[in-house]
Design a protein around this motif. Sequence first.
Motif, mmCIF file in Angstrom:
data_model
loop_
_atom_site.group_PDB
_atom_site.id
_atom_site.type_symbol
_atom_site.label_atom_id
_atom_site.label_comp_id
_atom_site.label_asym_id
_atom_site.label_seq_id
_atom_site.Cartn_x
_atom_site.Cartn_y
_atom_site.Cartn_z
ATOM 1 N N LEU A 1 3.901 8.252 -0.630
ATOM 2 C CA LEU A 1 4.215 7.170 0.351
ATOM 3 C C LEU A 1 3.054 6.220 0.277
ATOM 4 O O LEU A 1 3.237 4.907 0.251
ATOM 5 N N ARG A 2 1.762 6.460 0.067
ATOM 6 C CA ARG A 2 0.834 5.470 -0.096
ATOM 7 C C ARG A 2 0.952 4.722 -1.378
ATOM 8 O O ARG A 2 0.732 3.328 -1.135
ATOM 9 N N GLU A 3 1.453 5.333 -2.258
ATOM 10 C CA GLU A 3 1.463 4.555 -3.652
ATOM 11 C C GLU A 3 2.707 3.594 -3.481
ATOM 12 O O GLU A 3 2.499 2.253 -3.920
ATOM 13 N N ALA A 4 3.574 3.845 -2.673
ATOM 14 C CA ALA A 4 4.638 3.165 -2.553
ATOM 15 C C ALA A 4 4.265 1.463 -1.719
ATOM 16 O O ALA A 4 4.890 0.668 -1.994
ATOM 17 N N MET A 5 3.151 1.979 -1.069
ATOM 18 C CA MET A 5 2.582 0.634 -0.597
ATOM 19 C C MET A 5 2.037 -0.375 -1.354
ATOM 20 O O MET A 5 2.305 -1.808 -1.273
ATOM 21 N N THR A 6 1.430 0.074 -2.686
ATOM 22 C CA THR A 6 1.249 -1.013 -3.442
ATOM 23 C C THR A 6 2.179 -1.149 -4.684
ATOM 24 O O THR A 6 2.108 -1.968 -5.346
ATOM 25 N N ASP A 7 2.980 -0.270 -4.862
ATOM 26 C CA ASP A 7 4.073 -0.360 -5.758
ATOM 27 C C ASP A 7 5.512 -0.065 -5.113
ATOM 28 O O ASP A 7 5.836 1.205 -5.253
ATOM 29 N N PRO A 8 6.028 -0.895 -4.460
ATOM 30 C CA PRO A 8 7.314 -0.725 -3.606
ATOM 31 C C PRO A 8 8.630 -0.003 -4.347
ATOM 32 O O PRO A 8 9.146 0.712 -3.818
ATOM 33 N N LEU A 9 8.588 -0.477 -5.637
ATOM 34 C CA LEU A 9 9.792 0.102 -6.352
ATOM 35 C C LEU A 9 9.235 1.432 -7.167
ATOM 36 O O LEU A 9 10.066 1.962 -7.729
#
Lengths: 127, 783
Positions: free
Chosen positions: B173-181
């Motif tokens: 989920l945290r990674e999605a913050m910088t890499d939305p897709l």
Amino acid sequence: MEKQLEGSSGSATAIDSSNIGFKLLKKQGWKEGTGLGISEQGRLEPVEACLKNNKWGLGADKVKKKAHKPLDTKSTTKSDGKNKQEPPSNKSKPLTKKMRKMQELERRLQEKEFERAFFREFWPDNV
Amino acid sequence: MGTERKRKLSLFDVVDETSVPGTKPKLNGGFGGAAPMAGNSLVNTWTGKAYSQRYFEILEKRKALPVWQQKDEFLQVLKNNQTLILVGETGSGKTTQIPQFVLEAVDNEYPDKRRKWMVACTQPRRVAAMSVSRRVAEEMDVAIGEEVGYSIRFEDCSSARTVLKYLTDGMLLREAMTDPLLERYKVIILDEAHERTLATDVLFGLLKEVLKNRPDLKLVVMSATLEAEKFQGYFLGAPLMKVPGRLHPVEIFYTQEPERDYLEAAIRTVVQIHMCEPLGDILVFLTGEEEIEDACRKITKEIGNLGDQVGPVKAVPLYSTLPPAMQQKIFEPAPPPLNEGGPAGRKIVVSTNIAETSLTIDGIVYVIDPGFAKQKVYNPRVRVESLLVSPISKASAHQRSGRAGRTQPGKCFRLYTEKSFNNDLQPQTYPEILRSNLANTVLTLKKLGIDDLVHFDFMDPPAPETLMRALEVLNYLGALDDEGNLTKLGEIMSEFPLDPQMSKMLVVSPEFNCSNEILSISAMLSGCFICMPIEHVHRWVSLHMMFSNWSMYKQVLVHALRDEIVAVSQYYLMKQMVSSGLYASADLPEAQKAADEAKARFGHIDGDHLTLLNVYHAYKQNNEDPSWCYENFINHRALKSADNVRQQLVRIMARFNLKLCSTDFNSRDYYINIRKAMLAGYFMQVAHMERTGHYLTVKDNQVVHLHPSNCLDHKPEWVIYNEYVLTSRNFIRTVTDIRGEWIVDIAPHYYDLENFPQCEAKRVLERLYKKREKEREENRNRK
């Protein structure tokens, strides 16, 4: 006693419209009386919490309530209680009587053993 | 691809000395007919090195796992669908094998090694992410952190070479913050989806969106049998694949009447099984560590009382806070008969619900299920999150009984009536999202750019009030403006993997000229210090022995703490020990002396947060010396991990140009500034002492007590607290003294008297506001 959590959802009042959170949710497009979710299907009330601080078995609170009310009709409650305890206590009671004397000794030995095992486990290597 | 492999072969074809026995390649060749994939080569596709002998040994075992039967079918379904749901019992091998299958498939599809892609597999628990990745690295014959890695909060063990990453669902989920897709991934596997953790539920909604925008991304949802159809409905008819578990029939028994005392009934049932039933180990489900330790002792005692007529037993506790070394005990075999030809021994595992789905213990034939488990519950109306004993769900009961049939036909004893099962148990356990404080989640969602939280595609949408409370908190903290949009402050706050209150405290700490100190305190609070309550140590020690002298006690205790992540000042511990009478009375003066010394050394009379800071400083001043830690009752590992957390937080601070600064230590304001900065984050967690001497939480008016472990030497009028612990009494833990005047200065928007319930605190605040008003007027007049 299973009591309602102090001020749990049952007793505490719902968050009202003066609350900033309430207003913000409305600004996000929420309509009072509806749930959240893609088709507004979500639950309306928060999940209730009950504080249980006894060891009563599942369903026992209902039985207790029943048993408490008719205190004068002793016969019914008594037989009730007997039925309940019969199979388990049958086995453990006479046994504990038989072994009462050995119990103390056994216990002490066991604790000693545990202590030793415990030390083996946690003693620093150099000791 | 073929050429590449050849090239590597020629490079390494001298390495035959790795002693791959002549028979092995044949065995291997026998398998690979279906697909030309790793596993049938002598050379590791990932490293280019020859496989070790161990690789082939493990491979044989892997092939015996149930999932291998369906490998080709799985790859086929994966190829033809974007989303698929895989249902498999624990022990089917899905967590370790499926990601490797996926890896092979992706590797075949994207043979270009220069293109960077990864496969992610999420786990609800950090320990699982770490241990499973280690295992898989071993199976793939690569080094952990290289081709196979893991990523958990504050610890990233992966590299540029990593192709398979196990990570907690929260980290993805945290990674999605910088890499939305989530563009670095080709396949995402959500494991243990049936556990329905908060982060997994949010990922469901998020990934559904991402999948629409990324046709090349694939999603595999893995779950135990529970709720699989619900997943299918949610993922719009994604195909469902079942991996058969190896389950034998389990006979279920109910009680005739409800039990008066489930703990006593459970112990009684253990004794009965041991006396009357054929060989086989027993698994007992109880609610918490105290109860479990208690039960283990009683079981050992009761069966000991039966003498030689029955076999010996080994009662083993199992709960998540147990040191790993102790947890391993559940895998030891049952004890042998006392004397040759005597009755056989039995292993009795007494566990919390971690043995329900996430852990498989072989040899269990009997399960005892009292029908309770500890559950986290959050009540948005009083803003309290707590762990409470509550009835389990029907699904959990099924899962528990299934544990009895893993090795042979088994029996499950439910310590409630069939009627209770039908009427008192809800069908499914509430997913965590319905039982949690969502402040952090909402901040994350906002950062992810999801503006319509109301219509977000939650599988189980939370109650509106839960979301209101989250929005309220974030608005008061300044992370959301009055329109509900993320502010600049909120954006920075969302970058910290911490609670919003703590993030806020960190972000504003430079304004109070104490960011260095606040960083240390935050690190000490998040480095798992608080997740291991002191009662645990205390109980653990008290359960096992009485101490005859101080040094013996000390050694035992430090070793008991060896694996635990507890670090507390000596004072903390000693105070508990002395007050509980655990200490042999002869040693009391010595203990008291030690306690006083420790207090003089670390304890800060103004609060526990400051005590933690002192401990951290002392650790640094003593050059992080392990023997110093030992001398002072401080867990070296815990402090090391806190130090690591601190470094990572420093990096985040630097990224946002947040100044690192300190007030002069000799200044009167040194601690005052720190306390003020803490208040700036935790102004919603304040308690006020009433004239009667007890504390009331501000605004909610809940009666609370200072946790006995506190370091204060007085009862302050106002305190901030880090944690609200709901037990038979409501405690606030980790408290620090603050002043009413600061409240009025720092958080007037929250302490707005027009919006304040009538109480003593309100009257005090009224006076304070008036005083401030007067001061301001005087100032003006002077000018």
